[in-house]
Design an enzyme around this catalytic site. Structure first.
Site, short mmCIF file in Angstrom:
data_model
loop_
_atom_site.label_atom_id
_atom_site.label_comp_id
_atom_site.label_asym_id
_atom_site.label_seq_id
_atom_site.Cartn_x
_atom_site.Cartn_y
_atom_site.Cartn_z
N SER A 132 40.06 48.42 35.08
CA SER A 132 39.71 47.37 33.76
C SER A 132 41.31 48.16 32.75
O SER A 132 41.27 48.88 33.31
CB SER A 132 38.60 47.83 33.16
N LYS A 187 31.93 46.72 37.51
CA LYS A 187 33.04 46.46 36.64
C LYS A 187 33.13 45.17 36.26
O LYS A 187 33.01 44.36 35.02
CB LYS A 187 34.45 46.00 37.94
N HIS A 190 31.11 46.37 33.15
CA HIS A 190 31.95 45.88 32.09
C HIS A 190 32.47 44.58 31.41
O HIS A 190 32.39 45.07 30.32
CB HIS A 190 32.93 47.20 32.94
N ASN A 191 32.99 44.26 32.58
CA ASN A 191 33.73 42.51 31.79
C ASN A 191 32.02 41.82 31.53
O ASN A 191 33.02 40.63 30.33
CB ASN A 191 34.02 41.78 33.00
N GLU A 194 31.91 43.10 27.72
CA GLU A 194 33.28 42.68 26.90
C GLU A 194 32.60 41.54 26.20
O GLU A 194 33.37 41.16 25.46
CB GLU A 194 34.39 42.86 28.10
#
Length: 486
Positions: A132, A187, A190-191, A194
């Site tokens: 990232s 991940k 995380h996205n 986001e």
């Protein structure tokens, strides 16, 4: 060949791949490169990598493999999905037991689970790592989230931690996440967070612009101010910069961008996983659906000519309301992160991953899109209590929520009065209210399910785990359906 050997090889010379190679080389690692379109290798060597004697180009896979030190370490920076599988198949004839393949793309975690197991059976060690930070992060220090076969980690740790972002305190934004698909799962979450962060910030912008009638210059100043306080983060920072950016005619360029959001799927994957796990990750779900609603641009234009909203305009002290909005945004962000960590905890149990939530927060502290000072406090919360069930219950975050509660309600209420949608911010408040409520109306819902489908229910006045059925009509009998949980 001339005897040159590289510490690691990278396949895929799009901008992310090129920047990672330059980053590796800056940190003292020699790198061999290959690309399916071979002309890109020459263009890279004569362009961005010009003059670098320890970046070696190859025109074929067999030439590429010969350039690598043993155990060979090959990083794939190619399109997720079938392209990754295709390159793995092409590499296998050239690899030996103990060689390592690293997938640095945005792969879906079930693919990483499958690849780790299939390649282990062939003697190949596989790592799926989230990367990232975009182009800038890849070049100067990304957040890296490696998972897969733990036997591979000692061989790649020095390289991955060497190129990763570092916090102001020198903490490395790359630690081993866990086995099989753990790295790409983290991940993915995380996205998803986001998506939530971006939606919340966009809702604050919408309320400032349409509710308060603020100019772009005024909004720019507010985001600059917010970025010096508790909301300090990369996304708040770039939002301030975006709002100040003018087109060639001197008008704000944001005003000219079509309000139709795109997505690449990772937020959707997070929502699907949350549904599969039975976790109420409501804010990320709303963020995804908000993008879907924005995509209905033509329908929205038509509907705007049919329906009118309230005639209300904002009245009151604007500065006071902006203070409320700052607190509401902070509290809503906290809910988003809390839900993301709830989901990771559930997945860890489902897949037998030993996730270190303090480390994960630190991995996101620098280099990545959601990096913020906020994450240091999250890391500290899990350091104090590794078994913390929900971030909202940590003393630090309890104080934030208690302080923000009144402001949060005023902001959401005012938005409803003004007819300005706040799907993510309002669902964050609804989740908070649901989570803090001892008795929810699910008792009536269970009665309804039992009435029409004999699905049974538990009782407050009896031990948990015992199920009952009521013959509500006197005609349904006493046979009950089997029960199940989400």
């Amino acid at each position: 060949m001339d005897g040159r050997k590289a510490d690691i090889g990278l396949i895929g010379l799009a901008v992310m791949g090129q920047n990672l190679v330059l980053n590796m080389n800056d940190h003292g690692f020699s790198v061999a490169v290959f690309n399916r379109t071979v002309s890109k290798v020459e263009a890279f060597l004569s362009g961005p990598a010009s003059g670098r004697e320890t970046i070696f180009g190859a025109k074929s896979l067999d030439e590429f493999i010969v350039l690598l030190k043993r155990p060979r370490k090959v990083m794939l920076m190619v399109k997720a999905g079938a392209v990754v599988d295709s390159f793995i198949e092409k590499l296998l004839p050239f690899l030996d037991d103990g060689d390592i393949i690293i997938d640095g793309g945005n792969s879906h975690y079930p693919d990483t689970e499958r690849r780790t197991k299939e390649l282990a059976e062939k003697g190949i060690l596989f790592i799926g790592t989230g990367v990232s930070g975009g182009e800038e992060g890849a070049r100067s220090g990304p957040s890296l989230m490696p998972g897969g076969n733990p036997e591979a980690w000692p061989f790649v740790k020095e390289i991955l931690q060497g190129i990763a972002a570092k916090t102001d305190n020198g903490e490395i934004c790359c630690q081993w996440v866990g086995e099989n698909g753990a790295g790409h799962y983290v991940k993915m979450v995380h996205n998803g967070i986001e998506y939530g962060d971006m939606q919340l910030i966009s809702e604050a912008y919408h309320l400032m612009k349409n509710g308060l009638g603020m100019t772009y210059g005024e909004m720019h100043q507010i985001f600059i101010q917010w970025n010096s306080g508790a909301l300090e983060s990369y996304l708040i920072e770039i939002t301030g910069a975006i709002l100040a950016f003018k087109d060639e005619d001197g008008e704000p360029i944001v005003e000219k961008i079509l309000d139709k959001a795109g997505q690449k799927g990772t937020g959707k994957w997070t929502g699907i996983s949350a549904l599969e796990m039975g976790m109420p990750v409501t804010l990320i779900g709303e963020a995804v659906f908000s993008r879907c609603l924005s995509a209905l641009k033509d329908e929205r234009v038509a509907a705007s000519k049919v329906f009118s909203g309230p005639d209300e305009t904002f009245s009151g002290d604007r500065d006071t309301f902006l203070e409320d909005l700052e607190k509401a945004l902070l509290a809503s962000k906290l809910v988003s992160y809390a839900q993301g960590f709830m989901l990771m905890r559930e997945a860890a149990g489902e897949y037998s991953w030993n996730l270190n939530y303090s480390d994960i927060a630190l991995m996101w502290r620098g280099g990545c899109i959601i990096r913020s000072s906020f994450l240091g406090d999250i890391s500290n919360a899990f350091k104090k209590n590794r078994d913390l069930s929900n971030l909202m219950l940590d003393d630090f975050f309890k104080r934030i929520l208690a302080d923000a509660q009144g402001a949060w309600r005023r902001v959401v209420s005012k938005a409803v009065e003004l007819g300005i949608p706040l799907p993510a911010m309002s669902t964050a408040l609804a989740f908070f209210d649901g989570y803090r409520t001892e008795n929810l109306p699910a008792n009536l819902l269970q009665a309804q399910r039992d009435y029409f489908g004999a699905h049974t229910y538990e009782r407050k006045d009896r031990p948990r785990g015992q199920y009952y059925h009521t013959n509500w009509t006197g005609k349904g009998g006493n046979v009950s359906s089997s029960t199940y949980n989400a």
